[in-house]
Design a protein around this motif. Structure first.
Motif, PDB file in Angstrom:
ATOM      1  N   ARG A  93      13.985  -8.344  23.413  1.00 47.97           N
ATOM      2  CA  ARG A  93      14.092  -7.175  23.356  1.00 47.97           C
ATOM      3  C   ARG A  93      13.741  -6.271  24.352  1.00 47.97           C
ATOM      4  O   ARG A  93      14.072  -5.049  24.694  1.00 47.97           O
ATOM      5  CB  ARG A  93      14.415  -6.981  22.046  1.00 47.97           C
ATOM      6  CG  ARG A  93      15.038  -5.945  20.904  1.00 47.97           C
ATOM      7  CD  ARG A  93      14.858  -6.085  19.878  1.00 47.97           C
ATOM      8  NE  ARG A  93      13.990  -5.467  19.118  1.00 47.97           N
ATOM      9  CZ  ARG A  93      13.760  -6.444  18.429  1.00 47.97           C
ATOM     10  NH1 ARG A  93      14.032  -7.509  18.384  1.00 47.97           N
ATOM     11  NH2 ARG A  93      12.286  -5.903  18.038  1.00 47.97           N
ATOM     12  N   SER A 122      13.660  -5.859  27.703  1.00 46.93           N
ATOM     13  CA  SER A 122      15.173  -5.743  27.617  1.00 46.93           C
ATOM     14  C   SER A 122      15.503  -4.261  27.649  1.00 46.93           C
ATOM     15  O   SER A 122      16.589  -3.021  28.343  1.00 46.93           O
ATOM     16  CB  SER A 122      16.276  -6.646  26.625  1.00 46.93           C
ATOM     17  OG  SER A 122      16.556  -7.718  26.858  1.00 46.93           O
ATOM     18  N   LYS A 124      12.306 -13.702  20.715  1.00 46.32           N
ATOM     19  CA  LYS A 124      13.574 -12.448  20.782  1.00 46.32           C
ATOM     20  C   LYS A 124      12.767 -11.240  21.069  1.00 46.32           C
ATOM     21  O   LYS A 124      13.694 -10.607  20.587  1.00 46.32           O
ATOM     22  CB  LYS A 124      14.165 -12.797  18.867  1.00 46.32           C
ATOM     23  CG  LYS A 124      14.720 -14.309  18.992  1.00 46.32           C
ATOM     24  CD  LYS A 124      15.502 -14.239  17.869  1.00 46.32           C
ATOM     25  CE  LYS A 124      17.039 -15.427  18.173  1.00 46.32           C
ATOM     26  NZ  LYS A 124      17.854 -15.391  16.556  1.00 46.32           N
TER      27      LYS A 124
END
Length: 252
Positions: A11, A14, A7
Motif C-alpha cells: 500500500r 503504491s 499488504k
C-alpha cells in the motif's frame, strides 16, 4: 513475512508510485548506520530487501558514506565490508562530507531521483520526512520497516491530485453558465427552519400556594374515607316486616 506486513508495504509503495512516479527497480540509498544495524541483527540486505519490497531493488551508497565508515576505524570493519558491496552513486562532493549531509544533498528539495532512504540516523530520518515524496526505511531489530508516508508527502500528493483532477474557477463558471442556458435559473429552495425545543410552561413551574396545598390535602383525605352504601328494600318486603311486627305486638 506476515501477510498484513506485506499488504502494508504494498500500500505504501503504491502511494509513492501513483503520486510520485516511483518505478522498479527501486533505488534504495543506504548509509553506514543502516549497515551497522543489519550487521548487529544479522540481516542480509542483498537477500532480504527485494523480498521485503516485493520487486527489483537497486542498492546504492555514496563515496562520502564509505569514507565516513573508513574514518571510524577498524571497530566497524564489518560495516565497511557491507557498504562496499553496493553500487557507489556519484554525489558530486570533491571533499568528503558526513554521510547524513551527503544523502540530504542528494535528496534535494523534492527527491527528484526517487530514492528510498535506508537509515537509522534519527536526524536524517527527520530530514527525509520533511521532503515530499521520500520513502523512509529502517530496521526494527531484525524486521525491515517501511514507514508510512509522511505528512509532507501526503499533503503534496493531495495538492497534485487536486490540480490534476479538480475543477478550476474558469471551468466551474463555464459549467454554471451551460446549466443556466440548458435548464434555466434554478429556483432557490428555502430551507425549513428547524423547530427549537420549547421550555416548560412557567405556570406549571410556579410553586403552589399554602391554601391550595391544604385544600388538596383535605380533598385527598375525604377521598380516602369509604362511603356507606345504602341498600334499597322492596315495598312488599317492608309491608311484610310491618305486618310481622304488628302480630308480635298484638300477641304480647
Amino acid at each position: 513475512m506476515k501477510i498484513s506486513r506485506h499488504k502494508k508495504v504494498h500500500r505504501f509503495l503504491s502511494f509513492f508510485c501513483n503520486n510520485y512516479g516511483f518505478r522498479q527497480p527501486y533505488q534504495v540509498l543506504i548509509d553506514g548506520t543502516f549497515c551497522y544495524a543489519a550487521l548487529k541483527n544479522k540481516f542480509n540486505i542483498r537477500e532480504q530487501m527485494p523480498k521485503y519490497l516485493d520487486g527489483n531493488v537497486k542498492l546504492l551508497t555514496t563515496q562520502c558514506v564509505i569514507q565516513e565508515t573508513v574514518d571510524l576505524g577498524h571497530h566497524v570493519h564489518g560495516v565497511l565490508v557491507i557498504v562496499k558491496q553496493f553500487a557507489t552513486h556519484s554525489c558530486g562532493h570533491e571533499q568528503p562530507v558526513p554521510g547524513s549531509t551527503c544523502i540530504e544533498s542528494m535528496l534535494g528539495a523534492s527527491n527528484a531521483s526517487r530514492y528510498i532512504v535506508a537509515t537509522q540516523d534519527r536526524e536524517l530520518q527527520a530530514v527525509a520526512r520533511r521532503i515530499p515524496g521520500t520513502p523512509l526505511l529502517y530496521l526494527h531489530q531484525k524486521a525491515p520497516t517501511l514507514e508510512n508516508p509522511s505528512a509532507a508527502s501526503t499533503r503534496m500528493a493531495r495538492i497534485h491530485s487536486h490540480e490534476k483532477f479538480g475543477v478550476n474557477k474558469f471551468e466551474e463558471d463555464t459549467l454554471t453558465d451551460l446549466k443556466k442556458r440548458k435548464f434555466g435559473v434554478a429556483e432557490t429552495v428555502e430551507e425549513k427552519k428547524k423547530k427549537k425545543k420549547k421550555g416548560p410552561n412557567p405556570l406549571s413551574c410556579k410553586k403552589k400556594s399554602k391554601v391550595a396545598a391544604n385544600k388538596e390535602k383535605v380533598e385527598e383525605k375525604h377521598s380516602k374515607v369509604k362511603k356507606r352504601k345504602r341498600v334499597k328494600v322492596a315495598k312488599h318486603v317492608k309491608e311484610h316486616w310491618v305486618a310481622l311486627a304488628r302480630e308480635q305486638l298484638s300477641s304480647s
